[in-house]
Design a protein around this motif. Structure first.
Motif, PDB file in Angstrom:
ATOM      1  N   ARG A 126     -24.490  10.772  83.724  1.00  0.00           N
ATOM      2  CA  ARG A 126     -23.524  10.986  84.808  1.00  0.00           C
ATOM      3  C   ARG A 126     -23.998  12.101  85.739  1.00  0.00           C
ATOM      4  NH1 ARG A 126     -17.570  10.012  82.212  1.00  0.00           N
ATOM      5  NH2 ARG A 126     -18.276   8.236  81.027  1.00  0.00           N
ATOM      6  N   SER A 127     -24.598  13.142  85.156  1.00  0.00           N
ATOM      7  CA  SER A 127     -25.081  14.243  85.997  1.00  0.00           C
ATOM      8  C   SER A 127     -26.220  13.753  86.880  1.00  0.00           C
ATOM      9  CB  SER A 127     -25.586  15.411  85.135  1.00  0.00           C
ATOM     10  OG  SER A 127     -24.590  15.754  84.215  1.00  0.00           O
ATOM     11  N   LEU A 128     -27.114  12.962  86.285  1.00  0.00           N
ATOM     12  CA  LEU A 128     -28.247  12.437  87.058  1.00  0.00           C
ATOM     13  C   LEU A 128     -27.740  11.565  88.211  1.00  0.00           C
ATOM     14  CD1 LEU A 128     -31.343  11.945  87.321  1.00  0.00           C
ATOM     15  CD2 LEU A 128     -31.022   9.910  85.914  1.00  0.00           C
ATOM     16  N   LEU A 129     -26.735  10.765  87.906  1.00  0.00           N
ATOM     17  CA  LEU A 129     -26.153   9.877  88.923  1.00  0.00           C
ATOM     18  C   LEU A 129     -25.521  10.702  90.047  1.00  0.00           C
ATOM     19  CD1 LEU A 129     -26.041   6.811  88.844  1.00  0.00           C
ATOM     20  CD2 LEU A 129     -23.639   6.991  88.246  1.00  0.00           C
ATOM     21  N   ALA A 130     -24.827  11.785  89.665  1.00  0.00           N
ATOM     22  CA  ALA A 130     -24.185  12.630  90.682  1.00  0.00           C
ATOM     23  C   ALA A 130     -25.247  13.283  91.569  1.00  0.00           C
ATOM     24  CB  ALA A 130     -23.326  13.686  90.008  1.00  0.00           C
ATOM     25  N   ILE A 131     -26.334  13.755  90.943  1.00  0.00           N
ATOM     26  CA  ILE A 131     -27.414  14.387  91.719  1.00  0.00           C
ATOM     27  C   ILE A 131     -28.053  13.331  92.634  1.00  0.00           C
ATOM     28  CG2 ILE A 131     -29.698  15.462  91.554  1.00  0.00           C
ATOM     29  CD1 ILE A 131     -28.750  16.683  88.885  1.00  0.00           C
ATOM     30  N   ASP A 132     -28.234  12.138  92.083  1.00  0.00           N
ATOM     31  CA  ASP A 132     -28.841  11.031  92.843  1.00  0.00           C
ATOM     32  C   ASP A 132     -28.023  10.734  94.109  1.00  0.00           C
ATOM     33  OD1 ASP A 132     -30.421   8.806  93.410  1.00  0.00           O
ATOM     34  OD2 ASP A 132     -29.118   7.464  92.282  1.00  0.00           O
ATOM     35  N   LEU A 133     -26.695  10.610  93.925  1.00  0.00           N
ATOM     36  CA  LEU A 133     -25.838  10.275  95.071  1.00  0.00           C
ATOM     37  C   LEU A 133     -25.841  11.394  96.105  1.00  0.00           C
ATOM     38  CD1 LEU A 133     -22.790   8.614  93.285  1.00  0.00           C
ATOM     39  CD2 LEU A 133     -24.731   7.515  94.387  1.00  0.00           C
ATOM     40  N   TRP A 134     -25.768  12.623  95.597  1.00  0.00           N
ATOM     41  CA  TRP A 134     -25.733  13.783  96.497  1.00  0.00           C
ATOM     42  C   TRP A 134     -27.041  13.883  97.291  1.00  0.00           C
ATOM     43  CZ3 TRP A 134     -29.021  18.098  95.981  1.00  0.00           C
ATOM     44  CH2 TRP A 134     -28.726  19.153  96.852  1.00  0.00           C
ATOM     45  N   LEU A 135     -28.177  13.767  96.581  1.00  0.00           N
ATOM     46  CA  LEU A 135     -29.481  13.903  97.236  1.00  0.00           C
ATOM     47  C   LEU A 135     -29.722  12.751  98.221  1.00  0.00           C
ATOM     48  CD1 LEU A 135     -32.022  15.646  97.220  1.00  0.00           C
ATOM     49  CD2 LEU A 135     -32.964  14.194  95.433  1.00  0.00           C
ATOM     50  N   SER A 136     -29.322  11.534  97.808  1.00  0.00           N
ATOM     51  CA  SER A 136     -29.554  10.372  98.672  1.00  0.00           C
ATOM     52  C   SER A 136     -28.760  10.512  99.964  1.00  0.00           C
ATOM     53  CB  SER A 136     -29.153   9.086  97.952  1.00  0.00           C
ATOM     54  OG  SER A 136     -29.770   9.031  96.704  1.00  0.00           O
ATOM     55  N   LYS A 137     -27.531  11.024  99.831  1.00  0.00           N
ATOM     56  CA  LYS A 137     -26.713  11.192 101.038  1.00  0.00           C
ATOM     57  C   LYS A 137     -27.331  12.249 101.953  1.00  0.00           C
ATOM     58  CE  LYS A 137     -22.106  11.045 102.606  1.00  0.00           C
ATOM     59  NZ  LYS A 137     -20.754  11.479 102.471  1.00  0.00           N
ATOM     60  N   LYS A 138     -27.829  13.318 101.330  1.00  0.00           N
ATOM     61  CA  LYS A 138     -28.455  14.398 102.117  1.00  0.00           C
ATOM     62  C   LYS A 138     -29.707  13.899 102.837  1.00  0.00           C
ATOM     63  CE  LYS A 138     -27.741  19.173 101.257  1.00  0.00           C
ATOM     64  NZ  LYS A 138     -26.950  19.238 102.347  1.00  0.00           N
ATOM     65  N   LEU A 139     -30.480  13.032 102.157  1.00  0.00           N
ATOM     66  CA  LEU A 139     -31.738  12.544 102.738  1.00  0.00           C
ATOM     67  C   LEU A 139     -31.529  11.387 103.715  1.00  0.00           C
ATOM     68  CD1 LEU A 139     -34.094  12.580  99.601  1.00  0.00           C
ATOM     69  CD2 LEU A 139     -34.204  14.081 101.579  1.00  0.00           C
ATOM     70  N   GLY A 140     -30.340  10.823 103.727  1.00  0.00           N
ATOM     71  CA  GLY A 140     -30.093   9.653 104.596  1.00  0.00           C
ATOM     72  C   GLY A 140     -29.896  10.048 106.049  1.00  0.00           C
ATOM     73  N   VAL A 141     -30.893  10.753 106.584  1.00  0.00           N
ATOM     74  CA  VAL A 141     -30.750  11.336 107.926  1.00  0.00           C
ATOM     75  C   VAL A 141     -31.006  10.351 109.066  1.00  0.00           C
ATOM     76  CG1 VAL A 141     -31.188  13.739 107.284  1.00  0.00           C
ATOM     77  CG2 VAL A 141     -33.121  12.215 107.676  1.00  0.00           C
ATOM     78  N   CYS A 142     -31.453   9.124 108.713  1.00  0.00           N
ATOM     79  CA  CYS A 142     -31.679   8.115 109.761  1.00  0.00           C
ATOM     80  C   CYS A 142     -30.746   6.923 109.534  1.00  0.00           C
ATOM     81  CB  CYS A 142     -33.118   7.610 109.738  1.00  0.00           C
ATOM     82  SG  CYS A 142     -34.359   8.871 109.890  1.00  0.00           S
ATOM     83  N   ALA A 143     -29.683   7.132 108.802  1.00  0.00           N
ATOM     84  CA  ALA A 143     -28.818   5.999 108.426  1.00  0.00           C
ATOM     85  C   ALA A 143     -28.147   5.349 109.637  1.00  0.00           C
ATOM     86  CB  ALA A 143     -27.785   6.464 107.413  1.00  0.00           C
ATOM     87  N   GLY A 144     -27.925   6.104 110.692  1.00  0.00           N
ATOM     88  CA  GLY A 144     -27.306   5.538 111.902  1.00  0.00           C
ATOM     89  C   GLY A 144     -27.899   6.180 113.140  1.00  0.00           C
ATOM     90  N   GLU A 145     -27.621   5.580 114.277  1.00  0.00           N
ATOM     91  CA  GLU A 145     -28.156   6.127 115.539  1.00  0.00           C
ATOM     92  C   GLU A 145     -27.653   7.545 115.762  1.00  0.00           C
ATOM     93  OE1 GLU A 145     -27.176   3.004 115.266  1.00  0.00           O
ATOM     94  OE2 GLU A 145     -29.039   1.942 115.754  1.00  0.00           O
ATOM     95  N   ASN A 146     -26.440   7.810 115.282  1.00  0.00           N
ATOM     96  CA  ASN A 146     -25.861   9.137 115.513  1.00  0.00           C
ATOM     97  C   ASN A 146     -26.158  10.140 114.402  1.00  0.00           C
ATOM     98  OD1 ASN A 146     -24.729   8.159 117.873  1.00  0.00           O
ATOM     99  ND2 ASN A 146     -22.925   7.382 116.770  1.00  0.00           N
ATOM    100  N   SER A 147     -26.947   9.717 113.408  1.00  0.00           N
ATOM    101  CA  SER A 147     -27.300  10.643 112.325  1.00  0.00           C
ATOM    102  C   SER A 147     -28.216  11.730 112.867  1.00  0.00           C
ATOM    103  CB  SER A 147     -28.008   9.900 111.190  1.00  0.00           C
ATOM    104  OG  SER A 147     -27.255   8.809 110.787  1.00  0.00           O
ATOM    105  N   SER A 148     -28.411  12.794 112.033  1.00  0.00           N
ATOM    106  CA  SER A 148     -29.161  13.946 112.554  1.00  0.00           C
ATOM    107  C   SER A 148     -30.587  13.565 112.996  1.00  0.00           C
ATOM    108  CB  SER A 148     -29.176  15.070 111.534  1.00  0.00           C
ATOM    109  OG  SER A 148     -29.542  14.568 110.288  1.00  0.00           O
ATOM    110  N   TRP A 149     -31.231  12.612 112.284  1.00  0.00           N
ATOM    111  CA  TRP A 149     -32.570  12.169 112.696  1.00  0.00           C
ATOM    112  C   TRP A 149     -32.511  10.728 113.204  1.00  0.00           C
ATOM    113  CZ3 TRP A 149     -37.309  14.010 109.386  1.00  0.00           C
ATOM    114  CH2 TRP A 149     -37.223  15.400 109.176  1.00  0.00           C
ATOM    115  N   GLY A 150     -31.419  10.369 113.835  1.00  0.00           N
ATOM    116  CA  GLY A 150     -31.218   8.985 114.284  1.00  0.00           C
ATOM    117  C   GLY A 150     -32.323   8.484 115.200  1.00  0.00           C
ATOM    118  N   SER A 151     -32.961   9.405 115.954  1.00  0.00           N
ATOM    119  CA  SER A 151     -34.008   8.977 116.892  1.00  0.00           C
ATOM    120  C   SER A 151     -35.253   8.467 116.148  1.00  0.00           C
ATOM    121  CB  SER A 151     -34.373  10.131 117.824  1.00  0.00           C
ATOM    122  OG  SER A 151     -34.766  11.231 117.046  1.00  0.00           O
ATOM    123  N   MET A 152     -35.364   8.820 114.849  1.00  0.00           N
ATOM    124  CA  MET A 152     -36.528   8.364 114.063  1.00  0.00           C
ATOM    125  C   MET A 152     -36.308   6.960 113.489  1.00  0.00           C
ATOM    126  SD  MET A 152     -38.866  10.855 113.479  1.00  0.00           S
ATOM    127  CE  MET A 152     -39.430  10.878 111.799  1.00  0.00           C
TER     128      MET A 152
END
Ligand SMILES: CC(C)=CCC/C(C)=C/CC/C(C)=C/COP(=O)(O)O
Length: 294
Positions: free
Chosen positions: A103-129
């Motif tokens: 469960r801890s690994l899963l929580a870290i996985d979700l947290w890290l994946s969300k943090k790294l998802g910087v190109c998930a949408g046009e308006n995301s922080s790295w959306g231009s990439m």
């Protein structure tokens, strides 16, 4: 006989709305209280010399029981003890160490994946990439690899080339099959921040575990490194491409980190299978008969 006093909602006094079963943040709902309690209960039942029965007794004194299951219990010494919990509930309160670790690994996985998802949408922080990430997505897609291999196979005029390309085709089909089966069995949904705008997908591609791009990239890169004679810079580029394709899956919000990590592992292992079952005119003459007739 006097009936119990009731509040304005008609509930017996002491059985407030928040005390019935679970509410967000309450220990029974998995709030911090529950986490603390589960961990303490786990430690006491696993400690050397610790008595699992005591741990269970402590579990029956927990706020979960007092507040959730027996709203009127515990107000006087003459009252009967609450009935024992079903076995399943006890297991929930006292999970294994492996359960907590997962469960801890899963929580870290979700947290890290969300943090790294910087190109998930046009308006995301790295959306231009995003266009660059989508280019990487196409570079690891099954269709260009399959079409390229088939084209090479029909154009090749050397036996050695055909043999390698035939095995590359086998590797790509094996990868497609294994990823499809695992996705259908595991059925892990893609991250919530993903936009489902991928180029040509199969129905199982609504699931994210494992990443098909990561497994294909790892498989292709091992295949290329083993069967093509490449200069060192190209070998480095091949490995780099594999990792960048994997990272781009998380940055695009398509996958969680564990989907990509398992995809790499799967692709690596698939190459071992392909190498072990290597097809040649000696062990699979039927596959090569097409070219014998030319
Ligand atoms: C022969 C045949 C059935 C080809 C289908 C090729 C195809 C559509 C592959 C799907 C590739 C894809 C979109 C995989 C998903 O990758 P993830 O990294 O998002 O899991």
């Amino acid at each position: 006989m006097p009936s119990p006093r009731r509040n304005t909602e008609g509930r017996p006094l002491g059985a407030s709305a928040s005390s019935s079963s679970s509410s967000p943040g309450s220990p029974a709902h998995g709030g911090s209280g529950a986490g603390r309690f589960e961990f303490q209960s786990l430690l006491s039942s696993r400690a050397p010399g610790g008595d699992p029965t005591c741990a269970r007794l402590r579990a029956s004194e927990s706020p979960v029981h007092r507040r959730g299951s027996f709203p009127l219990a515990g107000t006087g010494p003459s009252q009967a003890p609450p009935p024992a919990l079903p076995e399943d509930d006890r297991m929930d309160l006292n999970p294994s160490f492996l359960g907590i670790a997962l469960r801890s690994l899963l929580a870290i996985d979700l947290w890290l994946s969300k943090k790294l998802g910087v190109c998930a949408g046009e308006n995301s922080s790295w959306g231009s990439m995003r266009p660059l990430m989508k280019l990487l997505e196409i570079s690891g897609h099954g269709i260009p690899w399959l079409l390229g291999t088939l084209y090479g196979l029909f154009r090749s005029d050397s036996w050695a080339g055909r043999e390698v390309l035939m095995n590359l085709l086998f590797a790509l089909l094996l990868d497609l099959l294994l990823v499809t089966v695992i996705k259908a069995l595991v059925r892990r949904r893609r991250p919530a921040h993903n936009q489902m705008d991928m180029f040509v997908t199969l129905s199982v591609d609504k699931y994210s575990f494992p990443s098909g791009h990561a497994s294909r990239a790892a498989l292709m890169s091992r295949f290329i490194l083993n069967h093509l004679v490449l200069a060192i810079p190209l070998r480095v580029l091949t490995v780099l491409w594999t990792f960048i394709v994997g990272l781009s899956r998380v940055m695009l919000g398509r996958h969680n980190v564990t989907d990509v990590a398992f995809g790499f592992f799967l692709g690596y292992m698939q190459y071992s299978i392909v190498d072990y079952c290597w097809l040649s005119p000696h062990n699979a003459p039927a596959l090569f008969v097409l070219w014998n007739q030319q």
